[in-house]
Design an enzyme around this catalytic site. Structure first.
Site, PDB file in Angstrom:
ATOM      1  N   PRO A 149       0.816  -1.215   0.000  1.00 27.80           N
ATOM      2  CA  PRO A 149       0.000   0.000   0.000  1.00 27.80           C
ATOM      3  C   PRO A 149       0.851   1.267   0.000  1.00 27.80           C
ATOM      4  O   PRO A 149       0.374   2.338  -0.317  1.00 27.80           O
ATOM      5  CB  PRO A 149      -0.799  -0.113   1.298  1.00 27.80           C
ATOM      6  N   ASN A 150       2.118   1.163   0.360  1.00 27.97           N
ATOM      7  CA  ASN A 150       2.949   2.349   0.533  1.00 27.97           C
ATOM      8  C   ASN A 150       4.371   1.998   0.121  1.00 27.97           C
ATOM      9  O   ASN A 150       4.981   1.111   0.710  1.00 27.97           O
ATOM     10  CB  ASN A 150       2.913   2.789   2.005  1.00 27.97           C
ATOM     11  N   PHE A 151       4.891   2.682  -0.877  1.00 26.11           N
ATOM     12  CA  PHE A 151       6.253   2.423  -1.336  1.00 26.11           C
ATOM     13  C   PHE A 151       7.254   3.459  -0.840  1.00 26.11           C
ATOM     14  O   PHE A 151       8.385   3.477  -1.287  1.00 26.11           O
ATOM     15  CB  PHE A 151       6.285   2.352  -2.866  1.00 26.11           C
ATOM     16  N   HIS A 203       0.420  17.706   6.623  1.00 22.93           N
ATOM     17  CA  HIS A 203       0.148  17.589   5.192  1.00 22.93           C
ATOM     18  C   HIS A 203      -0.275  18.938   4.616  1.00 22.93           C
ATOM     19  O   HIS A 203      -0.609  19.873   5.352  1.00 22.93           O
ATOM     20  CB  HIS A 203      -0.975  16.574   4.944  1.00 22.93           C
ATOM     21  N   LYS A 224      -5.862  18.250   1.784  1.00 18.51           N
ATOM     22  CA  LYS A 224      -6.206  16.896   2.232  1.00 18.51           C
ATOM     23  C   LYS A 224      -7.550  16.944   2.956  1.00 18.51           C
ATOM     24  O   LYS A 224      -7.776  17.804   3.797  1.00 18.51           O
ATOM     25  CB  LYS A 224      -5.105  16.381   3.171  1.00 18.51           C
TER      26      LYS A 224
END
Lengths: 247, 247, 247, 247
Positions: free
Chosen positions: D103-105, D132, D136
């Site tokens: 899900p997250n690289f 962030h 968002k």
């Protein structure tokens, strides 16, 4: 309830250890042993574990005395050479007791160093900053140098080459020290105690690991962890990271 | 609605300025002038303000042309010497128009530098760290050097002596550069753009001022501020901090 | 050599002030006055300046006694209402002496608050984080709330609207408190003392102002600054920032 | 030279992956496959590994087609349920090829989450901040929530109780969200992209782990790592941390 003896109880670190042991609900301070006191079953008072923050000249003898009394030893005193470690390791195995010797009991520093080495193979760039009070006489700090060496070793093992650095002109030395190829910077600032920051960078991302030691009490969580767990690893263990299962 | 002409509109900075002006509801982009275009009332198209991001060889002539056309000029091109500034200042006063020339339009950097100088007299210690991408060829950055000189000048004016520093041993140069007595450290890390951190310390307290520039667009708030306010100060103004009323 | 009397010399802050005055080469501690001691020319012992860290019930009477003795007063005791300030201000003018009353002597906190308000008009976004030890009973801290109000006032004066925030879903309240529209976040972490971070953001850039107070001694540079400079401003001054020429 | 096919090559992530593969000296981009293109040995062009950043509706079929063509698959598309994972795992084992779904690289985020969980048992306090851009719509971020759950699980496994927190009054919610007992704070600031900070505290010490993602390219080091190493773990692997040997 773990019974604890503190050797060097009148020293700066020793007295802080006494306070920390007294404040811990699962530990019982049974003996405060000062320089000149004998170290025998009588003075050790039925302790399960002894903590030694004394001096390099006496620490090995203290550990042997603890092992003779069949109690575990947690040692923060520096100056251990390979022969002394060998002797203490052999004695610990014979006695069926455990010894933990660690140069640094600051958990956050130990974890930061370990995390830096774990992360290093995944990042193009890595640099180390250490920040201390301005009364420190040497730069960089031993912890920063050890961190840099750990990063360099992890990069080498992963087959990584030199870090990217296009610097052509740096007449004043702003790029700092290089330790095994890893840049290390030292700040000296009134108000600080001991701080380290490890920066790791890739295209578009940064990982920062920072550790702050505000006070001598920062060593106490590590010392208490060692006291509670020293008996779980037979024989001699060197380094809090090893005792924490990180190394 | 302020009417804006962008000179050097095809360049990296110029095209970013065009986008920023177009996105601002109170500004109207009336002219995009590229290298080789004439600079006269026709091409300037009734602009109130011209923004010049071109090259050192042409920027002074551009500003004179703007003043001849009775429009204000905001200049980000570098390379201005004292004589050129003198000529442009005289022309601006005669023309009854304003010119703002600034080497740095990053508001956070300009504010950080100003705050560092304001705070410096109240702290025993001050150090400057700058962190950039590893393709930068010189160290330390011009901004960091200027920050250090500003701190040093403020300390000198307050009659402060040298900072505390007990360092006796620093064989590898970890303490970094000294600029007017202020230590400056340079980090080069893949993933970063342009960052600066100023550390100020006293017994028991630290003040940190940090500025991050993530992208060329970071100059746009400063450029737009200049466009909106350039006409408020008659004649020549040098530096965004002066335009912001900080200097 | 400035002669200093400390009123409340046996208290936590008072005793720290005594140590700081004794350590300063340009200051001379001439009187330590404790609760119950008379406050008259005899006990004040020829002081030029008196420092009062006592209790709200007695501080106003202490200041009047100092002014009667023709000495300046630096006051860190809280609880001053408008009438008391009025009376003390009038007395100071009559006596030709100066009084400085400040709720916060931490220079880095005072500067951070001031810088945040100065910078606020130039940034789209601003948020405040405060981090304290976990024994603190209220959140957010008074300093963080005051910082947020200062930011909000500066934005309002500059005619700025609400900050950008597209949050539609925040079921657990992660966005924290709002004080005059400025988000404020409170962290409680073992090991910390009192820390504040102000984040200001624009497209492509960030400005961060951080203040760390590690220890009660962090108030001493501000107290000593006040002692040295109280006499330069006639009558009553409220706030260290005013004494520092920042407000 | 590893031959790579990119599925979804015209998308935002896919095109960034194409650029990263082309820039890597040890990788060869042999196929750019767009929506609507067939997925067969012809279009896959002899690739060793295919990277899929497409849409939830098509990703499972894409992976089966890759396995039919006997090539490994690295998948960043979201929306995988347990049944689909089961089917792909079985197919991969039969085909003797490997599939990595993550899900997250972002390597720094994956490492930060893992380090937070490793460190958590050694610290009294832990809090999570995420920062962030203000566009968002939800708070807190999924990464911050996952980090908090990882910390909570590690504390529970170590038998730790609640964190110290004496807060009695917090009328505005400054203490933020609680996820499994771990406080989580969300900042929204113009100029930022995606940042997370984990604070861990003990008496006298703090450990901070921070990750900054400045740009979509921050996922590329993780994607390239996966491409290079996907074949080393037989069958299905879920999560970049597992592929990195961290989980």
């Amino acid at each position: 309830m773990v019974k604890v003896a503190v050797i060097g109880a009148a020293g700066r670190m020793g007295s802080t250890v006494c306070e920390a042991v007294e404040a811990a609900p699962d530990l019982d301070l049974v003996a405060r042993i000062e320089a000149g006191d004998a170290l025998d079953p009588g003075t050790l008072a039925g302790a399960d574990v002894a903590v030694d923050f004394t001096r390099p000249e006496v620490t090995e003898a203290n550990v042997h005395a603890c092992l003779d009394a069949r109690i575990h030893a947690v040692v923060g005193t520096t100056g251990w050479g390979p022969d002394a470690l060998e002797r203490v390791g052999a004695h610990a195995r014979t006695a069926g007791r455990s010894v933990l010797i660690a140069p640094n009991f600051a958990m956050s520093a130990v974890l930061a160093m370990r995390f830096a080495a774990m992360a290093a193979p995944y990042f193009e760039s890595a640099e180390v900053l250490e920040m201390h009070h301005p009364d420190k006489v040497d730069a960089p700090s031993g912890t920063a140098a050890a961190t840099a060496r750990g990063i360099a070793a992890a990069r080498a093992e992963a087959g990584m080459g030199a870090m990217p650095d296009a610097t052509l002109s740096d007449p004043l030395g702003a790029r700092g020290a290089r330790i095994d190829g890893v840049p290390v910077h030292a700040v000296r600032l009134r108000g600080l105690t001991a701080h380290e920051e490890i920066l790791l960078g890739n295209p578009g991302e940064q990982l920062v690991i920072r550790t702050d030691s505000f006070d001598r009490v920062s060593f106490m969580p590590g010392v208490l962890f060692a006291v509670r767990h020293v008996g779980e690893r037979p024989g001699l263990t060197v380094g809090l990271d090893a005792a924490m299962g990180l190394a």
